[in-house]
Design a protein around this motif. Structure first.
Motif, PDB file in Angstrom:
ATOM      1  N   ALA A  29       0.803  -1.214   0.000  1.00 51.61           N
ATOM      2  CA  ALA A  29       0.000   0.000   0.000  1.00 51.61           C
ATOM      3  C   ALA A  29       0.840   1.269   0.000  1.00 51.61           C
ATOM      4  CB  ALA A  29      -0.933  -0.011   1.214  1.00 51.61           C
ATOM      5  N   GLY A  30       2.145   1.151   0.121  1.00 50.92           N
ATOM      6  CA  GLY A  30       2.995   2.338   0.147  1.00 50.92           C
ATOM      7  C   GLY A  30       4.216   2.078   0.998  1.00 50.92           C
ATOM      8  N   ALA A  31       4.669   3.110   1.679  1.00 56.41           N
ATOM      9  CA  ALA A  31       5.839   2.986   2.544  1.00 56.41           C
ATOM     10  C   ALA A  31       5.638   3.866   3.767  1.00 56.41           C
ATOM     11  CB  ALA A  31       7.099   3.383   1.811  1.00 56.41           C
ATOM     12  N   LEU A  41       7.919  -1.139   3.957  1.00 65.18           N
ATOM     13  CA  LEU A  41       6.791  -1.180   3.039  1.00 65.18           C
ATOM     14  C   LEU A  41       5.532  -1.308   3.881  1.00 65.18           C
ATOM     15  CD1 LEU A  41       8.036  -3.621   0.266  1.00 65.18           C
ATOM     16  CD2 LEU A  41       7.889  -1.137   0.153  1.00 65.18           C
ATOM     17  N   SER A  42       4.524  -0.558   3.542  1.00 67.03           N
ATOM     18  CA  SER A  42       3.241  -0.631   4.230  1.00 67.03           C
ATOM     19  C   SER A  42       2.381  -1.649   3.488  1.00 67.03           C
ATOM     20  CB  SER A  42       2.590   0.748   4.230  1.00 67.03           C
ATOM     21  OG  SER A  42       1.365   0.727   4.882  1.00 67.03           O
ATOM     22  N   VAL A  43       1.896  -2.676   4.193  1.00 67.18           N
ATOM     23  CA  VAL A  43       1.141  -3.749   3.545  1.00 67.18           C
ATOM     24  C   VAL A  43      -0.181  -4.000   4.263  1.00 67.18           C
ATOM     25  CG1 VAL A  43       3.207  -4.889   2.661  1.00 67.18           C
ATOM     26  CG2 VAL A  43       2.288  -5.578   4.865  1.00 67.18           C
ATOM     27  N   LYS A  44      -1.080  -4.711   3.578  1.00 78.70           N
ATOM     28  CA  LYS A  44      -2.356  -5.142   4.157  1.00 78.70           C
ATOM     29  C   LYS A  44      -2.827  -6.359   3.390  1.00 78.70           C
ATOM     30  CE  LYS A  44      -4.900  -1.896   1.297  1.00 78.70           C
ATOM     31  NZ  LYS A  44      -5.844  -0.795   1.250  1.00 78.70           N
ATOM     32  N   ARG A  45      -3.851  -7.011   3.926  1.00 79.76           N
ATOM     33  CA  ARG A  45      -4.436  -8.138   3.185  1.00 79.76           C
ATOM     34  C   ARG A  45      -5.046  -7.615   1.895  1.00 79.76           C
ATOM     35  NH1 ARG A  45      -7.284 -12.353   7.291  1.00 79.76           N
ATOM     36  NH2 ARG A  45      -7.126 -13.686   5.471  1.00 79.76           N
ATOM     37  N   PRO A  46      -4.962  -8.370   0.792  1.00 79.19           N
ATOM     38  CA  PRO A  46      -5.505  -7.892  -0.485  1.00 79.19           C
ATOM     39  C   PRO A  46      -6.995  -7.590  -0.384  1.00 79.19           C
ATOM     40  CG  PRO A  46      -4.116  -9.811  -0.826  1.00 79.19           C
ATOM     41  CD  PRO A  46      -4.296  -9.658   0.657  1.00 79.19           C
ATOM     42  N   THR A  47      -7.410  -6.540  -1.105  1.00 76.57           N
ATOM     43  CA  THR A  47      -8.808  -6.127  -1.084  1.00 76.57           C
ATOM     44  C   THR A  47      -9.593  -6.629  -2.283  1.00 76.57           C
ATOM     45  OG1 THR A  47      -8.144  -4.053  -2.127  1.00 76.57           O
ATOM     46  CG2 THR A  47      -8.333  -4.059   0.273  1.00 76.57           C
ATOM     47  N   ALA A  48      -8.893  -7.199  -3.284  1.00 71.93           N
ATOM     48  CA  ALA A  48      -9.558  -7.729  -4.477  1.00 71.93           C
ATOM     49  C   ALA A  48      -8.698  -8.837  -5.069  1.00 71.93           C
ATOM     50  CB  ALA A  48      -9.770  -6.616  -5.501  1.00 71.93           C
ATOM     51  N   ASP A  49      -9.291  -9.654  -5.916  1.00 76.79           N
ATOM     52  CA  ASP A  49      -8.561 -10.757  -6.544  1.00 76.79           C
ATOM     53  C   ASP A  49      -7.453 -10.289  -7.485  1.00 76.79           C
ATOM     54  OD1 ASP A  49     -10.089 -12.600  -5.228  1.00 76.79           O
ATOM     55  OD2 ASP A  49     -11.454 -12.934  -6.906  1.00 76.79           O
TER      56      ASP A  49
END
Length: 80
Positions: A29-31, A41-49
């Motif tokens: 998602a960014g940094a 690195l800024s991360v998250k669970r995927p929001t779409a396939d």
């Protein structure tokens, strides 16, 4: 050299509201600069396939607001 040392691990911060499971996919998602002179690195669970770019979490889950390591093909870069 064993296989774990041949993989390039990148430090990440889970900026999402959900825990990222072990070996789970993450959306970059960014940094963020959470520690002086240390970029994550800024991360998250995927929001779409079809979310891009995607990385793979290590063998340890990352709690919401927590830190961990991911790996991915190709270079990782952010615009600051």
């Amino acid at each position: 050299m064993d296989q774990i040392h041949q993989i390039r691990w990148l430090p990440v911060y889970n900026s999402g509201a959900q825990e990222i499971p072990a070996f789970g996919l993450v959306e970059i998602a960014g940094a963020t600069l959470n520690v002086p002179d240390r970029m994550y690195l800024s991360v998250k669970r995927p929001t779409a396939d079809n979310t891009q770019p995607i990385a793979i979490n290590s063998y340890q889950p990352i709690a919401s607001g927590g830190y961990g390591l991911v790996t991915m093909e190709g270079p990782a870069y952010v615009y600051c």
